[in-house]
Write a protein that holds these residues in place. Structure first.
Motif, PDB file in Angstrom:
ATOM      1  N   THR A  57       2.154 -38.687  91.976  1.00 33.01           N
ATOM      2  CA  THR A  57       2.336 -39.888  93.072  1.00 33.01           C
ATOM      3  C   THR A  57       1.083 -39.775  94.111  1.00 33.01           C
ATOM      4  N   VAL A  58       0.223 -40.487  93.920  1.00 37.95           N
ATOM      5  CA  VAL A  58      -0.921 -40.784  95.530  1.00 37.95           C
ATOM      6  C   VAL A  58      -0.915 -41.827  96.040  1.00 37.95           C
ATOM      7  N   LYS A  59      -1.289 -41.592  96.859  1.00 35.19           N
ATOM      8  CA  LYS A  59      -1.397 -42.947  98.520  1.00 35.19           C
ATOM      9  C   LYS A  59      -2.537 -43.544  97.513  1.00 35.19           C
ATOM     10  N   LYS A  60      -3.279 -42.991  96.721  1.00 37.00           N
ATOM     11  CA  LYS A  60      -4.910 -44.132  96.196  1.00 37.00           C
ATOM     12  C   LYS A  60      -5.236 -43.910  95.314  1.00 37.00           C
ATOM     13  N   LYS A  61      -5.929 -44.462  94.624  1.00 34.68           N
ATOM     14  CA  LYS A  61      -6.831 -44.152  93.250  1.00 34.68           C
ATOM     15  C   LYS A  61      -7.971 -42.473  93.472  1.00 34.68           C
ATOM     16  N   LEU A  62      -7.824 -42.119  92.936  1.00 34.01           N
ATOM     17  CA  LEU A  62      -8.702 -40.434  93.375  1.00 34.01           C
ATOM     18  C   LEU A  62      -9.856 -40.219  92.825  1.00 34.01           C
ATOM     19  N   ARG A  63     -10.667 -39.611  92.891  1.00 32.52           N
ATOM     20  CA  ARG A  63     -12.017 -39.142  92.605  1.00 32.52           C
ATOM     21  C   ARG A  63     -12.128 -38.299  92.769  1.00 32.52           C
ATOM     22  N   ILE A  64     -11.960 -36.808  91.713  1.00 34.35           N
ATOM     23  CA  ILE A  64     -12.406 -35.849  92.688  1.00 34.35           C
ATOM     24  C   ILE A  64     -13.109 -35.375  92.047  1.00 34.35           C
ATOM     25  N   GLY A  65     -14.199 -34.212  92.473  1.00 38.73           N
ATOM     26  CA  GLY A  65     -14.862 -33.387  92.065  1.00 38.73           C
ATOM     27  C   GLY A  65     -15.026 -31.787  91.478  1.00 38.73           C
ATOM     28  N   ILE A  66     -15.094 -31.226  90.747  1.00 41.78           N
ATOM     29  CA  ILE A  66     -14.818 -29.923  89.912  1.00 41.78           C
ATOM     30  C   ILE A  66     -16.253 -28.889  89.888  1.00 41.78           C
ATOM     31  N   ILE A  67     -15.993 -28.483  91.272  1.00 47.35           N
ATOM     32  CA  ILE A  67     -17.178 -27.351  91.051  1.00 47.35           C
ATOM     33  C   ILE A  67     -16.938 -26.361  90.329  1.00 47.35           C
ATOM     34  N   MET A  68     -18.036 -25.445  89.859  1.00 50.49           N
ATOM     35  CA  MET A  68     -17.532 -24.538  88.843  1.00 50.49           C
ATOM     36  C   MET A  68     -19.082 -23.349  89.306  1.00 50.49           C
ATOM     37  N   TRP A  69     -17.998 -21.957  89.582  1.00 52.45           N
ATOM     38  CA  TRP A  69     -18.817 -21.107  89.962  1.00 52.45           C
ATOM     39  C   TRP A  69     -20.074 -20.090  89.187  1.00 52.45           C
ATOM     40  N   TYR A  70     -19.522 -20.965  87.634  1.00 52.74           N
ATOM     41  CA  TYR A  70     -20.707 -20.741  86.421  1.00 52.74           C
ATOM     42  C   TYR A  70     -20.899 -21.109  85.904  1.00 52.74           C
ATOM     43  N   ASP A  71     -22.369 -21.310  84.882  1.00 54.21           N
ATOM     44  CA  ASP A  71     -22.407 -21.868  84.499  1.00 54.21           C
ATOM     45  C   ASP A  71     -22.359 -21.990  83.412  1.00 54.21           C
ATOM     46  N   VAL A  72     -22.237 -22.921  82.297  1.00 53.82           N
ATOM     47  CA  VAL A  72     -22.152 -23.559  81.082  1.00 53.82           C
ATOM     48  C   VAL A  72     -21.652 -22.322  80.113  1.00 53.82           C
ATOM     49  N   GLN A  73     -22.596 -21.221  79.671  1.00 53.59           N
ATOM     50  CA  GLN A  73     -22.483 -20.416  78.725  1.00 53.59           C
ATOM     51  C   GLN A  73     -22.198 -19.385  80.027  1.00 53.59           C
ATOM     52  N   GLU A  74     -22.129 -18.890  80.804  1.00 51.42           N
ATOM     53  CA  GLU A  74     -21.061 -18.031  81.796  1.00 51.42           C
ATOM     54  C   GLU A  74     -19.420 -18.780  81.256  1.00 51.42           C
ATOM     55  N   GLU A  75     -19.019 -19.116  81.491  1.00 60.37           N
ATOM     56  CA  GLU A  75     -17.295 -19.952  80.885  1.00 60.37           C
ATOM     57  C   GLU A  75     -17.383 -19.725  79.773  1.00 60.37           C
ATOM     58  N   ILE A  76     -17.887 -19.354  78.968  1.00 62.74           N
ATOM     59  CA  ILE A  76     -17.550 -19.390  77.373  1.00 62.74           C
ATOM     60  C   ILE A  76     -17.994 -18.105  77.436  1.00 62.74           C
ATOM     61  N   ASP A  77     -18.250 -17.637  77.725  1.00 65.98           N
ATOM     62  CA  ASP A  77     -18.494 -16.122  77.554  1.00 65.98           C
ATOM     63  C   ASP A  77     -17.259 -14.943  78.018  1.00 65.98           C
ATOM     64  N   ASP A  78     -16.426 -15.556  79.580  1.00 69.01           N
ATOM     65  CA  ASP A  78     -16.048 -15.792  80.281  1.00 69.01           C
ATOM     66  C   ASP A  78     -14.890 -16.427  80.500  1.00 69.01           C
ATOM     67  N   PRO A  79     -13.570 -16.807  79.674  1.00 67.24           N
ATOM     68  CA  PRO A  79     -13.293 -18.274  79.841  1.00 67.24           C
ATOM     69  C   PRO A  79     -11.409 -18.163  81.022  1.00 67.24           C
ATOM     70  N   TYR A  80     -12.255 -17.297  81.614  1.00 69.52           N
ATOM     71  CA  TYR A  80     -11.227 -17.421  82.717  1.00 69.52           C
ATOM     72  C   TYR A  80     -10.977 -18.966  83.621  1.00 69.52           C
ATOM     73  N   TYR A  81     -12.394 -18.983  83.858  1.00 69.31           N
ATOM     74  CA  TYR A  81     -12.030 -19.968  84.272  1.00 69.31           C
ATOM     75  C   TYR A  81     -12.217 -21.764  84.150  1.00 69.31           C
ATOM     76  N   MET A  82     -12.781 -21.405  83.048  1.00 64.09           N
ATOM     77  CA  MET A  82     -12.326 -22.136  81.846  1.00 64.09           C
ATOM     78  C   MET A  82     -10.780 -23.190  82.052  1.00 64.09           C
ATOM     79  N   GLN A  83      -9.994 -21.692  81.934  1.00 63.82           N
ATOM     80  CA  GLN A  83      -8.403 -21.947  81.713  1.00 63.82           C
ATOM     81  C   GLN A  83      -7.921 -22.435  83.132  1.00 63.82           C
ATOM     82  N   ILE A  84      -8.628 -22.387  84.110  1.00 62.11           N
ATOM     83  CA  ILE A  84      -8.514 -22.882  85.652  1.00 62.11           C
ATOM     84  C   ILE A  84      -9.429 -24.452  85.540  1.00 62.11           C
ATOM     85  N   ARG A  85     -10.212 -24.584  84.995  1.00 60.38           N
ATOM     86  CA  ARG A  85     -10.391 -25.868  85.026  1.00 60.38           C
ATOM     87  C   ARG A  85      -9.694 -27.277  84.042  1.00 60.38           C
TER      88      ARG A  85
END
Length: 331
Positions: A57-85
């Motif tokens: 339950t949220v009080k209003k319609k939300l739009r949330i940004g997700i900022i990833m420390w890794y770039d796309v290739q680093e996320e593929i090489d180390d899926p730790y942050y991918m799973q958090i996302r």
């Protein structure tokens, strides 16, 4: 659908204790082992808290940004942050919360491309200048895997200290006295290098016991290729450790290949322990002993913290998620 009663039965504790652990009751006094066991059983049973079983339950319609420390290739090489996302995005989808994703691009975060957002979930490590940049976009910030300025910002982290200590205690108990480390270097920008937390705890723990051998410490990056090369370099020396703690499972996978190519046996000649419990860790040869991190749960908790902020909570919270050591056949 699993219930707290099911968790309590398998964890051999009370429903009240399970409830208080899963709701982060800091006043509860129980052992770290029992706390980890409750989280492990909850994940095994795919338990969802009542507020996570359906949309939040949220009080209003939300739009949330997700900022990833890794770039796309680093996320593929180390899926730790991918799973958090993934944990963030799955709960957001169920809760009808819009998310917009931003990866690091050549050491920059082009936050203007996000447009208007109600908050930012920042996954990874960031410099003071970068955090200031995020704060200009929104004052609702949640950090995952780092906890800058805890009095100001919500954070979701794991207990690295306990996790690494548990690995090293196990190796010492199993009779390994020459213990090495294969790790990576972390940077928040080209010019700002972080002290890697696993390595810091590793050094301190063994130093205190007069068992630290720095010649067995090898540092590259958090990838399979780096793990392979680091282990090849270690085996190329006259003397190598008889057990290696790897800072993540990707490094361990590469190390396994190098050990096999050298005609050596795991764990007969060299033991290995990883970190993260990558989905493939149970299917390597031999299956990899590793530290299980509840990554998707970390992502869920980050989004719940963001929702609480946008609903009016102003006091910053830090949530420390326990890990559990998964013993397999690589030691």
């Amino acid at each position: 659908m699993a219930t707290m009663k099911d968790i309590a039965r398998q964890a051999e504790t009370s429903i009240t204790t399970v409830s208080r652990v899963l709701n982060y009751d800091k006043s509860l006094s129980i052992s770290d082992d029992l706390r980890r066991k409750i989280f492990e059983v909850a994940q095994k049973l795919h338990y969802k808290t009542p507020r996570n079983r359906s949309k939040v339950t949220v009080k209003k319609k939300l739009r949330i940004g997700i900022i990833m420390w890794y770039d796309v290739q680093e996320e593929i090489d180390d899926p730790y942050y991918m799973q958090i996302r993934r944990g963030i995005e799955q709960l957001a989808m169920k809760s009808e919360i819009e998310t917009v994703l931003l990866y690091r691009n050549q050491d920059e975060y082009r936050i203007q491309t996000l447009g208007k957002v109600d908050g930012l979930i920042c996954v990874g490590k960031f410099s003071s200048a970068q955090i200031e940049q995020f704060n200009r976009l929104t004052n609702h910030l949640v950090f995952v895997d780092s906890s800058p300025e805890e009095e100001l910002y919500d954070s979701i982290v794991i207990d690295f200290h306990s996790a690494v200590r548990e690995v090293l205690q196990l190796l010492l108990q199993e009779g390994y006295n020459k213990i090495g480390y294969l790790g990576g270097v972390e940077y928040v920008s080209k010019h700002i290098r972080l002290g890697e937390r696993r390595e810091l705890v590793f050094r301190d723990f063994l130093y205190q016991r007069n068992k630290l051998h720095t010649k067995y410490i090898h540092v590259g990056s958090f990838s399979v290729e780096s793990g392979y090369q680091l282990m090849k370099d270690a085996l190329g020396k006259k003397d190598h450790a008889d057990a290696y703690f790897c800072a993540n499972d990707s490094i361990a996978f590469g190390a396994m290949r190098a050990i096999r190519e050298a005609g050596l046996d795991i764990p007969g000649d060299i033991a290995l322990v990883g970190f993260n419990d990558h989905p493939n860790s149970a299917y390597t040869f031999p299956p990899l002993t590793t530290v299980r991190v509840f990554t998707e749960f970390m992502g869920e908790q980050a989004l719940l913290s963001m929702i609480e902020q946008t609903n009016g909570r102003h006091i910053a919270l830090k949530k420390i998620i326990p890990t559990t050591l998964v013993k397999r056949d690589s030691i």
